[in-house]
Design an enzyme around this catalytic site. Structure first.
Site: not given
Lengths: 333, 326
Positions: B59, B128
C-alpha cells in the site's frame, strides 16, 4: 581509479562542483550557528560530495532526481541556483520553494529535482512512481530517475516496496544508497541485519554495484555506465556508495557518539575533495585547491549575504498553494 | 435517466474519464481481475495492463508511486481496497501527497483520486469495517468525498478525477449494489451538498451509508410522529457545504448530525460546533450528533449491531430534539 585514466576537463569540473557544494554547506552552517539566520535543522553532507558530483553529475538536465533531508549537494549538482537554495534555507522570498519548505524540502522542478524529503526512505516509492510515469510515456521518453537515500533508509518498509516495484515494472531508475555510516546518531551497522544494502537489492533482482563513495571519478564512470544501461532498457540498478559523514547529524550535532578521531582520520585520509585534487595534481601547482576553495568561499559568502538581505515571504502566502477546492484562503475554518 | 448500481456508477465514471484523458490510469491490488469488489470489472480489457495496473500488496508503494507519477503529469486513480489498509500508506498520503504543493512552493500538483472504501458490512470485524473519513478532513491539502448514492458515485468520481487536488474518495462497501437513478449529464462540485428531503422540524445532516439510514428514519418520523426532517446528504466533508446546512438550520432551528464513524472526534462534531458558533442564535435547543460509541467493530452480527447507528437511534434523537428533551 588509476591516475591518468580520465578526462581532465571533466574531472576538474567535478572538483569545482564539489568545492562549491562544500562552500555552500559551510556557509549554510555559519548561517545557522554564527548568524542564527537558518532557524530550522540543516543536515550537511560535508565529506559526501563525491556522490553528488559523480552520480548526479552523470544525469541529464531533464532526468529526474529525488533526494533526502541531506540533499544540498545533490540539488546543486543537478543545477539548482545556490542563491535560491540559500534563500530557501533562510526562509526568504525567492527561495526555491518560496520559503515554505526549507532545507529538508528543497525542490526545483525546472531542473527535474522533485524534492528532498524529510521522511527517511519516503522518496523511494515516489521515485519509483516518477520512473513509472516515464515508462508509461513509452519508448520515446528516455529520461531516467535517480533516487538517493542514506544507509538508514534500508531499514524502512518503503525501501523493500519501492525496489520491488521498480523490479516488477522494469523501471528506468538508479537507486543510490549514499552510505555515510550513521543513521542519525546511531551506527547503521549496529541496527542492520544481514549483509547490507547491496545484498538486499540483489535479493530483489536488481543489478548491484558496490563503490567507493569518496572516489568521484570512479563513481562518475560507474554512474555513466549505469545510466546508459537504464536508457537502453536494462531495468533498475542499485549503487551502494560507501562514504562518510564528516559532520554531525545536523549542523548543531557535535557527534560525540563517534569513536575518538574517527572523523579526523577520515578528513585527513579519505576526504573526497582532497583525494580528487591529489589525483589531478600535475606537479606544477594545478589544480590550486586552496585557490578553488577560496573562490568558492567568496562566492557562497556573497550568496549568503544576498539571501540574508532578502525579505521574508508575504504573510498571505502562508495560505496559498494548499489546495484549490476548500482552500484556506477562502475557508480556513 | 438510467438506473445504476453504486458500483457501476463509479466504474462508468472511471471508464469515461480514461477514455477522455490518456493521463488517467488506475493502480492497485487485483485491478486486472476487476478489483476486490468488481469496481474495475472489464476495464483491463478496454484499457490494457499499463492503465489498469496490478500492484503488489504494497500500500505504501502504491500510494507513493502513484504520487510520483502524478508529479510527472499523470492522473492516477489509486485503489486502497479498504480504508483500513490505507493506514499502511498514511505517510505517503498525509506527509507527502497532501503537502507537496505547499512545501514545494507551488511547483507541483498531485492530481490523484485515492479510493478508500469505508464502512461496516456484515461480519468483517475491526480491520475491514472502519469509517475514518474524519481523519482526512483534519489534513490541509486533501479533499474528502463520501458518496452516498449512485448519482454521487458517478458525479463525484467524475469531478474528483478532473480535480487538480488530491481527493480521498470513500465509497461505502455496504452499498455497492444499491441502485438508483443516475443522470450522466449532471455534474456535482466537490463541496456541494444535496437536500434529499425537505422538512421544517429538524435538519438531519449525514453522508455515506448513513444517508440511507436517515431516509428510513425520516419516513418513520413523518408517518408515526408527524415530524418532518430535512435530510442533507453532505457528499463531501472537505470542503463541506456550510451554506446549505446553515440555511436549513435557520429554517428548522434544530440540528441532528448522524454518521457511522465513531462519534468522538467525528466530523459531526465539526458541523455541530460550526452551527453553534455561527448561527447558535437560531437554535431552538441543543445540537445533537449521533455516531458509533467509541468502541470497536466486532465480528458477531449482534455485537456489530451494537455500534451501528440505526434508524431507531435517529428517530429517537430527532424526537427528543423536537420535544426539547436533552
Amino acid at each position: 581509479m588509476a591516475a591518468g585514466n580520465f578526462d581532465r576537463a571533466t574531472a576538474l569540473s567535478m572538483l569545482k562542483k564539489m568545492v562549491r557544494i562544500r562552500a555552500f554547506e559551510e556557509q549554510a552552517c555559519l548561517a545557522a550557528e554564527r548568524d542564527r539566520l537558518v532557524l530550522g535543522a540543516i543536515h550537511p553532507s560535508i565529506g559526501q560530495e563525491a556522490v553528488a558530483a559523480g552520480i548526479v553529475g552523470a544525469m541529464r538536465r531533464d532526468d529526474v532526481l529525488l533526494s533526502t533531508h541531506r540533499g544540498h549537494g545533490h540539488t546543486l549538482a543537478k543545477g539548482a541556483n545556490p542563491l535560491a537554495m540559500m534563500r530557501e534555507l533562510l526562509g526568504r522570498e525567492g527561495g526555491c520553494c518560496g520559503g515554505k519548505g526549507g532545507s529538508m524540502h528543497i525542490a526545483d522542478f525546472s531542473i527535474g529535482m522533485l524534492g528532498a524529503n524529510g521522511v527517511v526512505s519516503a522518496n523511494i516509492p515516489i521515485a519509483a512512481g516518477a520512473a513509472h510515469a516515464i515508462r508509461l510515456n513509452g519508448p520515446d521518453d528516455d529520461r531516467i530517475v535517480v533516487c538517493i537515500f542514506g544507509d538508514g533508509a534500508v531499514n524502512r518498509g518503503p525501501f523493500l516496496e519501492g525496489l520491488n516495484w521498480a523490479g516488477i515494472f522494469h523501471l528506468p531508475i538508479l537507486f543510490v544508497c549514499e552510505d555515510n555510516v550513521y543513521s542519525a546518531t546511531t551506527r547503521t551497522a549496529e541496527v542492520t541485519a544481514g549483509d547490507g544494502p547491496g545484498a538486499r537489492a540483489a535479493a530483489l533482482g536488481l543489478k548491484v554495484v558496490e563503490a567507493d563513495g569518496n572516489d568521484a571519478l570512479a563513481l562518475h564512470e560507474t554512474a555513466n555506465d549505469l545510466t546508459a544501461g537504464l536508457r537502453a532498457g536494462s531495468g533498475p540498478a542499485f549503487l551502494h556508495a560507501r562514504t562518510y559523514r564528516q559532520s554531525g547529524h545536523t549542523s548543531f550535532d557535535p557527534a560525540a557518539y563517534r569513536p575518538a578521531n574517527e572523523a579526523d582520520a577520515m578528513r585527513q585520509s579519505n576526504d573526497p575533495i582532497h583525494r580528487l585534487a591529489a589525483l589531478l595534481n600535475d606537479g606544477s601547482g594545478s589544480p590550486d585547491l586552496e585557490a578553488l576553495l577560496g573562490e568558492a568561499e567568496a562566492e557562497m559568502a556573497g550568496v549568503l549575504a544576498e539571501a540574508a538581505a532578502t525579505p521574508f515571504p508575504a504573510p498571505e502566502t502562508a495560505f496559498s498553494d494548499v489546495q484549490d477546492i476548500g482552500s484556506p484562503a477562502a475557508e480556513a475554518f | 435517466m438510467e438506473s445504476l448500481t453504486y458500483i457501476e456508477a463509479g466504474r462508468r465514471a472511471v471508464a469515461e474519464a480514461m477514455r477522455a484523458d490518456k493521463r488517467v490510469w488506475c493502480v492497485g491490488e487485483d485491478l486486472g481481475r476487476g478489483g476486490v469488489f468488481g469496481q474495475y470489472r472489464g476495464l483491463r480489457e478496454e484499457f490494457g495492463a499499463d492503465r489498469i495496473a496490478d500492484a503488489p500488496i504494497s500500500e505504501a508503494c502504491i500510494m507513493g508511486a502513484a504520487f510520483g507519477a502524478a508529479m510527472m503529469g499523470t492522473r492516477p486513480v489509486v485503489e486502497m481496497r479498504f480504508s483500513d489498509f490505507a493506514l499502511c500508506a498514511v505517510d505517503e498520503l498525509v506527509n507527502q501527497i497532501a503537502k507537496a504543493r505547499f512545501m514545494f512552493g507551488g511547483q507541483s500538483r498531485a492530481p490523484m483520486v485515492i479510493r478508500q472504501p469505508i464502512g461496516m458490512w456484515r461480519s468483517s470485524a475491526a480491520q475491514h469495517s472502519q469509517s475514518l473519513e474524519s481523519w482526512y478532513t483534519h489534513i490541509p491539502g486533501l479533499v474528502v468525498a463520501c458518496p452516498a448514492t449512485p448519482q454521487d458515485a458517478y458525479s463525484l468520481m467524475q469531478t474528483a478525477i478532473t480535480c487538480d487536488d488530491p481527493v480521498v474518495f470513500m465509497e461505502h462497501k455496504n452499498h455497492w449494489q444499491t441502485e438508483g437513478p443516475v443522470d450522466t449529464g449532471r455534474s456535482v462540485s466537490l463541496g456541494e451538498a444535496e437536500i434529499l428531503r425537505t422538512g421544517s422540524d429538524v435538519t438531519l445532516v449525514s453522508w455515506s451509508g448513513t444517508v440511507h439510514t436517515a431516509l428510513d428514519a425520516a419516513r418513520h418520523l413523518a408517518e408515526d410522529f408527524e415530524i418532518e426532517p430535512e435530510i442533507i446528504n453532505l457528499r463531501t466533508l472537505w470542503p463541506w457545504d456550510k451554506d446549505t446546512v446553515f440555511a436549513s438550520v435557520e429554517k428548522t432551528g434544530r440540528l441532528l448530525v448522524a454518521h457511522e464513524s465513531v462519534a468522538v472526534g467525528g466530523f459531526g462534531a465539526e458541523i455541530a460546533a460550526s452551527v453553534a458558533e455561527r448561527i447558535g442564535h437560531v437554535l431552538k435547543g441543543p445540537v445533537r450528533r449521533l455516531g458509533a460509541p467509541r468502541s470497536l467493530i466486532a465480528y458477531a452480527p449482534n455485537l456489530e449491531d451494537q455500534v451501528r447507528v440505526s434508524a431507531d437511534w435517529i428517530v429517537e434523537a430527532a424526537r427528543d430534539l423536537v420535544k426539547g428533551i436533552r
